[in-house]
Design a protein around this motif. Structure first.
Motif, PDB file in Angstrom:
ATOM      1  N   GLY A   1       0.798  -1.220   0.000  1.00 42.57           N
ATOM      2  CA  GLY A   1       0.000   0.000   0.000  1.00 42.57           C
ATOM      3  C   GLY A   1       0.826   1.263   0.000  1.00 42.57           C
ATOM      4  O   GLY A   1       0.293   2.367   0.193  1.00 42.57           O
ATOM      5  N   ILE A   2       2.130   1.145  -0.223  1.00 41.81           N
ATOM      6  CA  ILE A   2       3.026   2.293  -0.237  1.00 41.81           C
ATOM      7  C   ILE A   2       4.285   1.869  -0.985  1.00 41.81           C
ATOM      8  O   ILE A   2       4.625   0.681  -1.016  1.00 41.81           O
ATOM      9  CB  ILE A   2       3.368   2.750   1.200  1.00 41.81           C
ATOM     10  CG1 ILE A   2       4.060   4.118   1.200  1.00 41.81           C
ATOM     11  CG2 ILE A   2       4.191   1.714   1.929  1.00 41.81           C
ATOM     12  CD1 ILE A   2       4.219   4.695   2.600  1.00 41.81           C
ATOM     13  N   ASP A   3       4.977   2.806  -1.639  1.00 45.26           N
ATOM     14  CA  ASP A   3       6.216   2.458  -2.335  1.00 45.26           C
ATOM     15  C   ASP A   3       7.385   3.220  -1.737  1.00 45.26           C
ATOM     16  O   ASP A   3       7.214   4.248  -1.081  1.00 45.26           O
ATOM     17  CB  ASP A   3       6.110   2.703  -3.839  1.00 45.26           C
ATOM     18  CG  ASP A   3       5.984   4.166  -4.204  1.00 45.26           C
ATOM     19  OD1 ASP A   3       6.983   4.909  -4.082  1.00 45.26           O
ATOM     20  OD2 ASP A   3       4.877   4.590  -4.622  1.00 45.26           O
ATOM     21  N   HIS A   4       8.594   2.724  -1.986  1.00 46.72           N
ATOM     22  CA  HIS A   4       9.757   3.265  -1.289  1.00 46.72           C
ATOM     23  C   HIS A   4      10.154   4.655  -1.784  1.00 46.72           C
ATOM     24  O   HIS A   4      10.733   5.435  -1.030  1.00 46.72           O
ATOM     25  CB  HIS A   4      10.948   2.299  -1.387  1.00 46.72           C
ATOM     26  CG  HIS A   4      11.635   2.255  -2.712  1.00 46.72           C
ATOM     27  ND1 HIS A   4      11.289   1.388  -3.710  1.00 46.72           N
ATOM     28  CD2 HIS A   4      12.677   2.979  -3.195  1.00 46.72           C
ATOM     29  CE1 HIS A   4      12.083   1.564  -4.750  1.00 46.72           C
ATOM     30  NE2 HIS A   4      12.939   2.521  -4.466  1.00 46.72           N
ATOM     31  N   VAL A   5       9.832   5.010  -3.022  1.00 50.39           N
ATOM     32  CA  VAL A   5      10.156   6.351  -3.505  1.00 50.39           C
ATOM     33  C   VAL A   5       9.287   7.395  -2.806  1.00 50.39           C
ATOM     34  O   VAL A   5       9.779   8.412  -2.302  1.00 50.39           O
ATOM     35  CB  VAL A   5      10.001   6.429  -5.036  1.00 50.39           C
ATOM     36  CG1 VAL A   5      10.018   7.889  -5.512  1.00 50.39           C
ATOM     37  CG2 VAL A   5      11.120   5.653  -5.717  1.00 50.39           C
ATOM     38  N   ALA A   6       7.983   7.138  -2.755  1.00 46.42           N
ATOM     39  CA  ALA A   6       7.079   8.071  -2.072  1.00 46.42           C
ATOM     40  C   ALA A   6       7.424   8.171  -0.592  1.00 46.42           C
ATOM     41  O   ALA A   6       7.402   9.264  -0.001  1.00 46.42           O
ATOM     42  CB  ALA A   6       5.630   7.625  -2.255  1.00 46.42           C
ATOM     43  N   LEU A   7       7.749   7.035   0.021  1.00 48.70           N
ATOM     44  CA  LEU A   7       8.085   7.043   1.443  1.00 48.70           C
ATOM     45  C   LEU A   7       9.373   7.820   1.697  1.00 48.70           C
ATOM     46  O   LEU A   7       9.473   8.585   2.663  1.00 48.70           O
ATOM     47  CB  LEU A   7       8.219   5.604   1.944  1.00 48.70           C
ATOM     48  CG  LEU A   7       8.569   5.432   3.428  1.00 48.70           C
ATOM     49  CD1 LEU A   7       7.581   6.168   4.324  1.00 48.70           C
ATOM     50  CD2 LEU A   7       8.626   3.946   3.788  1.00 48.70           C
ATOM     51  N   THR A   8      10.359   7.648   0.831  1.00 51.51           N
ATOM     52  CA  THR A   8      11.610   8.404   0.975  1.00 51.51           C
ATOM     53  C   THR A   8      11.334   9.901   0.964  1.00 51.51           C
ATOM     54  O   THR A   8      11.811  10.649   1.830  1.00 51.51           O
ATOM     55  CB  THR A   8      12.585   8.062  -0.166  1.00 51.51           C
ATOM     56  OG1 THR A   8      12.977   6.690  -0.069  1.00 51.51           O
ATOM     57  CG2 THR A   8      13.841   8.930  -0.092  1.00 51.51           C
ATOM     58  N   ALA A   9      10.579  10.353  -0.029  1.00 55.23           N
ATOM     59  CA  ALA A   9      10.301  11.786  -0.149  1.00 55.23           C
ATOM     60  C   ALA A   9       9.574  12.313   1.082  1.00 55.23           C
ATOM     61  O   ALA A   9       9.892  13.404   1.583  1.00 55.23           O
ATOM     62  CB  ALA A   9       9.475  12.044  -1.412  1.00 55.23           C
TER      63      ALA A   9
END
Length: 330
Positions: free
Chosen positions: A180-188
């Motif tokens: 339900g979440i990806d690592h690029v969005a989470l990083t930002a």
């Protein structure tokens, strides 16, 4: 991002986050009234962190001149923001170097150092920003991957795929579908939450294919995105088991869109490799000797023609840790 999954991740006890001295440094750095001496005084209360910072400042890549003996001197040389950001990055590296769940993090940090080294070299040539700030942007640009592995150690959805052979877009789609979440969005989002420069998060959001926001040649803040994409590709070349002709051709083209001609980029790649190995020795992160880009292209061509084994690759690894797992964290 305001979705419930991010709120769950943000509050998870295993989430990589600033702590102790670094948390206080970040808090102080948000005030316009904080000076270099105050930041230096707080960092000096953590001898291990102070020692790592001095090692970096005195490395040949950053300071080919006279020796820096104190954090106050380092802060005066690099500036408040650069020292603050480096302190955060180095603390996270030290806290999360030994592994997360069933996964080995040696390749993650090696790739992160590769991106950091590449961002610094690109900034020296292209950007109006400081090279140390670009270094930190590169080092932290994959922190969301580390966060997902720490928060979801048993369900992170990539262990059945060789990530170096999977496009970034496909990986992000699978993360979204499973977690339900990806690592690029989470990083930002993490970079924003830590009050790091907005250019860091903007560059990370550019990775899946965002708009450059300027002429795409890496000038000024908006150029961080194209720079980080090239730096990520360079890191993949540094750590991957094999590199294909198509990937190398794309990398050269992306560098050229930044205004770096092929012969200049070939020289820059060698410099990045040396900086990467230097950083690896400083932080006990595994690196390796690397072939030049022409040698890599020739090896990829011979591999495609069946003249060498598929696993024929770069020279042997060097530095700390075990063997690379071929993991790309971009």
């Amino acid at each position: 991002m305001t979705q419930p999954v991010y709120a769950q991740v943000k509050n998870h006890p295993n989430l990589p986050s600033p702590r102790g001295v670094v948390l206080e440094v970040l808090r102080l750095a948000q005030s316009d009234e904080t000076g270099l001496n105050e930041i230096a005084r707080v960092i000096e209360t953590d001898p291990a962190l102070a020692g790592r910072l001095l090692k970096v400042v005195n490395s040949a890549a950053l300071n080919p001149g006279h020796s820096i003996a104190s954090i106050r001197q380092a802060a005066a040389m690099l500036g408040l923001r650069a020292v603050t950001h480096l302190a955060l990055a180095f603390t996270l590296l030290e806290d999360y170097r030994k592994g997360a769940g069933p996964l080995d993090l040696s390749t993650y940090w090696s790739s992160s150092l590769g991106r950091a080294a590449a961002m610094r070299r690109l900034a020296l040539r292209l950007a109006d920003c400081g090279p140390e700030e670009a270094f930190t942007c590169g080092l932290l640009s994959g922190i969301g991957w580390l966060a997902l592995v720490c928060v979801f150690p048993e369900s992170y959805p990539l262990r059945d795929v060789a990530p170096e052979n999977e496009p970034l877009a496909a990986r992000l789609e699978r993360e979204q579908r499973v977690l339900g979440i990806d690592h690029v969005a989470l990083t930002a989002d993490l970079l924003d939450d830590w009050h790091l420069p907005s250019t860091f998060a903007a560059a990370v959001r550019f990775l899946p294919g965002g708009a450059a926001g300027d002429d795409g040649k890496g000038k000024g803040a908006a150029g961080y995105g194209p720079m980080l994409r090239v730096a990520s590709d360079v890191a993949d070349v540094l750590v991957s088991r094999t590199v294909g002709q198509e990937f190398l051709t794309t990398l050269m083209h992306r560098a050229q869109t930044l205004g770096i001609e092929p012969l200049d980029f070939i020289e820059m790649f060698d410099q990045i490799g040396e900086d990467w190995r230097t950083a690896g020795r400083i932080f006990a992160v595994q690196t390796r000797n690397t072939l030049s880009l022409p040698e890599l292209y020739a090896l990829a061509q011979r591999r495609q023609q069946g003249l060498v084994d598929h696993d024929s690759r770069l020279p042997a690894e060097s530095g700390a840790g075990g063997r690379f797992a071929g993991v790309s964290t971009r």
